[in-house]
Design a protein around this motif. Structure first.
Motif, PDB file in Angstrom:
ATOM      1  N   PHE A  44      10.612   0.328   3.883  1.00 26.30           N
ATOM      2  CA  PHE A  44       9.429   0.782   3.796  1.00 26.30           C
ATOM      3  C   PHE A  44       9.533   2.176   3.393  1.00 26.30           C
ATOM      4  CE2 PHE A  44       8.185  -2.383   7.017  1.00 26.30           C
ATOM      5  CZ  PHE A  44       7.236  -3.081   6.227  1.00 26.30           C
ATOM      6  N   ASP A  45       8.739   2.511   2.307  1.00 23.18           N
ATOM      7  CA  ASP A  45       8.546   4.049   1.747  1.00 23.18           C
ATOM      8  C   ASP A  45       7.818   4.816   2.753  1.00 23.18           C
ATOM      9  OD1 ASP A  45       7.828   6.225   0.708  1.00 23.18           O
ATOM     10  OD2 ASP A  45       7.048   5.406  -1.158  1.00 23.18           O
ATOM     11  N   LYS A  51       2.303   1.067   5.503  1.00 24.61           N
ATOM     12  CA  LYS A  51       3.390  -0.059   5.326  1.00 24.61           C
ATOM     13  C   LYS A  51       3.298  -0.937   4.116  1.00 24.61           C
ATOM     14  CE  LYS A  51       5.676   2.083   8.822  1.00 24.61           C
ATOM     15  NZ  LYS A  51       7.002   2.548   8.626  1.00 24.61           N
ATOM     16  N   THR A  52       2.771  -0.628   3.180  1.00 20.39           N
ATOM     17  CA  THR A  52       2.631  -1.608   2.049  1.00 20.39           C
ATOM     18  C   THR A  52       3.576  -1.395   0.721  1.00 20.39           C
ATOM     19  OG1 THR A  52       0.876  -0.054   1.066  1.00 20.39           O
ATOM     20  CG2 THR A  52       0.129  -1.408   2.654  1.00 20.39           C
ATOM     21  N   VAL A  53       4.408  -0.586   0.939  1.00 21.49           N
ATOM     22  CA  VAL A  53       5.312  -0.533  -0.255  1.00 21.49           C
ATOM     23  C   VAL A  53       6.804  -0.521   0.340  1.00 21.49           C
ATOM     24  CG1 VAL A  53       6.294   0.789  -2.226  1.00 21.49           C
ATOM     25  CG2 VAL A  53       3.733   0.673  -1.716  1.00 21.49           C
ATOM     26  N   LEU A  54       7.489  -1.371  -0.604  1.00 23.11           N
ATOM     27  CA  LEU A  54       9.103  -1.553  -0.233  1.00 23.11           C
ATOM     28  C   LEU A  54       9.861  -0.693  -1.266  1.00 23.11           C
ATOM     29  CD1 LEU A  54       9.173  -5.195   1.263  1.00 23.11           C
ATOM     30  CD2 LEU A  54       9.333  -3.180   2.444  1.00 23.11           C
ATOM     31  N   ILE A  55      10.924  -0.011  -1.131  1.00 25.71           N
ATOM     32  CA  ILE A  55      11.517   0.632  -1.786  1.00 25.71           C
ATOM     33  C   ILE A  55      13.154   0.066  -2.079  1.00 25.71           C
ATOM     34  CG2 ILE A  55      10.325   2.788  -2.183  1.00 25.71           C
ATOM     35  CD1 ILE A  55      12.290   3.991  -0.234  1.00 25.71           C
ATOM     36  N   GLY A  56      13.876  -0.068  -2.965  1.00 24.71           N
ATOM     37  CA  GLY A  56      15.129  -0.704  -3.258  1.00 24.71           C
ATOM     38  C   GLY A  56      15.655  -0.229  -4.604  1.00 24.71           C
ATOM     39  N   HIS A  57      17.007  -0.652  -4.656  1.00 23.78           N
ATOM     40  CA  HIS A  57      17.487  -0.504  -6.086  1.00 23.78           C
ATOM     41  C   HIS A  57      18.607  -1.834  -6.285  1.00 23.78           C
ATOM     42  CE1 HIS A  57      20.525   1.646  -3.598  1.00 23.78           C
ATOM     43  NE2 HIS A  57      21.528   1.001  -4.428  1.00 23.78           N
ATOM     44  N   VAL A 111       6.307  -5.379  -8.729  1.00 23.93           N
ATOM     45  CA  VAL A 111       7.261  -4.212  -8.791  1.00 23.93           C
ATOM     46  C   VAL A 111       6.798  -3.081  -9.667  1.00 23.93           C
ATOM     47  CG1 VAL A 111       9.371  -3.574  -9.838  1.00 23.93           C
ATOM     48  CG2 VAL A 111       9.375  -5.658  -8.290  1.00 23.93           C
ATOM     49  N   ALA A 112       6.833  -1.902  -9.413  1.00 20.65           N
ATOM     50  CA  ALA A 112       6.988  -0.663 -10.394  1.00 20.65           C
ATOM     51  C   ALA A 112       8.127  -0.287 -10.149  1.00 20.65           C
ATOM     52  CB  ALA A 112       5.811   0.345  -9.581  1.00 20.65           C
ATOM     53  N   LEU A 113       8.841   0.364 -11.286  1.00 18.61           N
ATOM     54  CA  LEU A 113       9.994   0.911 -11.297  1.00 18.61           C
ATOM     55  C   LEU A 113       9.960   2.416 -10.972  1.00 18.61           C
ATOM     56  CD1 LEU A 113      11.249  -0.441 -15.015  1.00 18.61           C
ATOM     57  CD2 LEU A 113      11.386  -1.518 -12.590  1.00 18.61           C
ATOM     58  N   GLN A 114      11.060   2.971 -10.741  1.00 20.77           N
ATOM     59  CA  GLN A 114      11.348   4.329 -10.219  1.00 20.77           C
ATOM     60  C   GLN A 114      11.752   5.313 -11.272  1.00 20.77           C
ATOM     61  OE1 GLN A 114      13.466   4.218  -6.623  1.00 20.77           O
ATOM     62  NE2 GLN A 114      11.657   4.145  -5.292  1.00 20.77           N
ATOM     63  N   SER A 154      23.629   3.432 -13.587  1.00 21.98           N
ATOM     64  CA  SER A 154      24.137   2.025 -13.669  1.00 21.98           C
ATOM     65  C   SER A 154      23.033   1.243 -12.542  1.00 21.98           C
ATOM     66  CB  SER A 154      25.233   1.978 -13.028  1.00 21.98           C
ATOM     67  OG  SER A 154      26.427   2.634 -13.807  1.00 21.98           O
ATOM     68  N   ILE A 155      22.282   1.994 -11.948  1.00 22.24           N
ATOM     69  CA  ILE A 155      21.151   1.240 -11.213  1.00 22.24           C
ATOM     70  C   ILE A 155      19.856   1.543 -11.326  1.00 22.24           C
ATOM     71  CG2 ILE A 155      22.969   1.123  -9.231  1.00 22.24           C
ATOM     72  CD1 ILE A 155      21.470   3.654  -8.022  1.00 22.24           C
ATOM     73  N   LEU A 156      18.913   0.490 -11.209  1.00 15.33           N
ATOM     74  CA  LEU A 156      17.587   0.707 -11.300  1.00 15.33           C
ATOM     75  C   LEU A 156      16.812   0.583 -10.019  1.00 15.33           C
ATOM     76  CD1 LEU A 156      15.032  -0.058 -13.599  1.00 15.33           C
ATOM     77  CD2 LEU A 156      15.183  -2.415 -12.864  1.00 15.33           C
ATOM     78  N   GLY A 157      16.020   1.512  -9.887  1.00 16.59           N
ATOM     79  CA  GLY A 157      15.193   1.563  -8.741  1.00 16.59           C
ATOM     80  C   GLY A 157      13.926   1.057  -8.785  1.00 16.59           C
ATOM     81  N   PHE A 158      13.392   0.608  -7.760  1.00 14.52           N
ATOM     82  CA  PHE A 158      12.026  -0.049  -8.011  1.00 14.52           C
ATOM     83  C   PHE A 158      11.063   0.149  -6.407  1.00 14.52           C
ATOM     84  CE2 PHE A 158      14.950  -3.259  -6.377  1.00 14.52           C
ATOM     85  CZ  PHE A 158      14.108  -3.863  -5.619  1.00 14.52           C
ATOM     86  N   GLU A 159       9.916  -0.037  -6.595  1.00 12.30           N
ATOM     87  CA  GLU A 159       9.055  -0.410  -5.567  1.00 12.30           C
ATOM     88  C   GLU A 159       8.220  -1.775  -5.509  1.00 12.30           C
ATOM     89  OE1 GLU A 159       6.091   2.714  -6.074  1.00 12.30           O
ATOM     90  OE2 GLU A 159       7.356   4.382  -5.531  1.00 12.30           O
ATOM     91  N   LEU A 160       8.484  -2.157  -4.438  1.00 14.29           N
ATOM     92  CA  LEU A 160       7.484  -3.510  -4.163  1.00 14.29           C
ATOM     93  C   LEU A 160       6.473  -3.308  -3.510  1.00 14.29           C
ATOM     94  CD1 LEU A 160       7.589  -6.543  -4.627  1.00 14.29           C
ATOM     95  CD2 LEU A 160       8.582  -6.975  -2.238  1.00 14.29           C
ATOM     96  N   HIS A 161       5.343  -3.333  -4.148  1.00 10.86           N
ATOM     97  CA  HIS A 161       3.843  -3.362  -3.743  1.00 10.86           C
ATOM     98  C   HIS A 161       3.472  -4.553  -3.019  1.00 10.86           C
ATOM     99  CE1 HIS A 161       3.004   1.030  -5.308  1.00 10.86           C
ATOM    100  NE2 HIS A 161       4.083   0.532  -6.100  1.00 10.86           N
ATOM    101  N   ILE A 162       3.333  -4.504  -1.656  1.00  9.56           N
ATOM    102  CA  ILE A 162       3.134  -5.840  -0.948  1.00  9.56           C
ATOM    103  C   ILE A 162       1.396  -5.943  -1.356  1.00  9.56           C
ATOM    104  CG2 ILE A 162       2.859  -6.842   1.236  1.00  9.56           C
ATOM    105  CD1 ILE A 162       5.273  -5.212   2.000  1.00  9.56           C
ATOM    106  N   GLU A 163       1.367  -7.248  -1.644  1.00  8.52           N
ATOM    107  CA  GLU A 163      -0.019  -7.775  -1.824  1.00  8.52           C
ATOM    108  C   GLU A 163      -0.426  -8.732  -0.837  1.00  8.52           C
ATOM    109  OE1 GLU A 163      -0.069  -9.347  -5.669  1.00  8.52           O
ATOM    110  OE2 GLU A 163      -0.013  -7.187  -6.560  1.00  8.52           O
ATOM    111  N   ARG A 164       0.634  -9.397  -0.289  1.00  9.03           N
ATOM    112  CA  ARG A 164       0.528 -10.441   0.926  1.00  9.03           C
ATOM    113  C   ARG A 164       1.551 -10.609   1.826  1.00  9.03           C
ATOM    114  NH1 ARG A 164       1.165 -16.233   0.455  1.00  9.03           N
ATOM    115  NH2 ARG A 164       1.215 -15.883  -1.806  1.00  9.03           N
ATOM    116  N   LEU A 165       1.434 -10.638   3.006  1.00  8.58           N
ATOM    117  CA  LEU A 165       2.418 -10.663   3.692  1.00  8.58           C
ATOM    118  C   LEU A 165       2.415 -11.657   4.958  1.00  8.58           C
ATOM    119  CD1 LEU A 165       4.269  -7.569   5.864  1.00  8.58           C
ATOM    120  CD2 LEU A 165       3.340  -9.702   7.165  1.00  8.58           C
ATOM    121  N   GLU A 166       3.451 -12.596   5.087  1.00  2.00           N
ATOM    122  CA  GLU A 166       3.359 -13.727   5.765  1.00  2.00           C
ATOM    123  C   GLU A 166       4.420 -13.659   6.832  1.00  2.00           C
ATOM    124  OE1 GLU A 166       1.632 -17.177   2.656  1.00  2.00           O
ATOM    125  OE2 GLU A 166       3.678 -17.341   3.554  1.00  2.00           O
TER     126      GLU A 166
END
Length: 211
Positions: A44-45, A51-57, A111-114, A154-166
């Motif tokens: 989580f960001d 708690k609506t955005v996840l971050i990763g690469h 996804v939104a790119l960082q 060599s890596i791409l960072g991104f955010e996943l903006h959560i629209e629905r959670l189950e």
């Protein structure tokens, strides 16, 4: 995900807690040639309290990275919590078929790119989250700064903006209470962390039942 009403967690915070305790995820996207999936940690960001955005690469050499860069279609991040096979021999009367108790959370979103500063912050946070519980854990400050930043190409960072959670916590809520609690009793006799965590979740999600 098929979720009976009784299998929904007692609160949304329970789903958030599962993700924070089990950040190893499966990211799934629809590609031109079919589904694409990558295993990776997602956090989580911490700057967003909702708690609506996840971050990763992800490695740019991974074909999945190109798809993340090119599509605006929703993605799915799958998180698994504790689970176990439940033998019917654990039930007091042995009169129920064997089954699985398990927990999972599915996050759907776009996804939104960082940019590089955001990626740098995400990598530092991931390092701190993973290393802090380890006695004498590693810090990025232990190596030259350039040894870290040169890898960003060599890596791409991104955010996943959560629209629905189950979330699905299948923990015996649709079974006789005595059977669910008997499973918790059995798991508490084990020494593994996951079994003890699952036993606690069984008791919490079945609390307040009278049958």
């Amino acid at each position: 995900m098929f979720v009976r009403p009784c299998w929904r967690p007692s609160s949304e915070q329970d789903a958030v807690d599962l993700i924070e305790k089990n950040p190893w995820a499966l990211l799934v996207s629809n590609g031109a040639d079919g589904p694409m999936a990558t295993n990776l940690p997602l956090l989580f960001d911490h700057k967003r309290s909702d708690k609506t955005v996840l971050i990763g690469h992800i490695a740019r050499a991974n074909d999945h990275a190109a798809l993340l860069s090119q599509t605006s279609e929703p993605m799915l991040a799958i998180f698994e919590g504790p689970y176990t096979y439940v033998t019917a021999s654990w039930y007091p009367k042995r009169d129920m078929p064997s089954t699985y108790y398990y927990t999972a959370v599915h996050c759907y979103g776009r996804v939104a790119l960082q940019d590089e500063p955001q990626l740098d912050e995400s990598v530092e946070r991931l390092t701190q989250v993973m290393e802090t519980p380890i006695p004498g854990g590693w810090k990025t400050s232990e190596i030259e700064r350039e040894a870290i930043t040169r890898r960003y190409k060599s890596i791409l960072g991104f955010e996943l903006h959560i629209e629905r959670l189950e979330a699905k916590f299948k923990l015996g809520q649709d079974e006789p209470l005595k059977d669910a609690l008997a499973v918790a009793d059995q798991l508490e006799r084990h020494s593994t962390k996951s079994d003890l965590e699952l036993a606690a979740m069984i008791r919490k999600q079945n609390a307040g039942r009278e049958d």
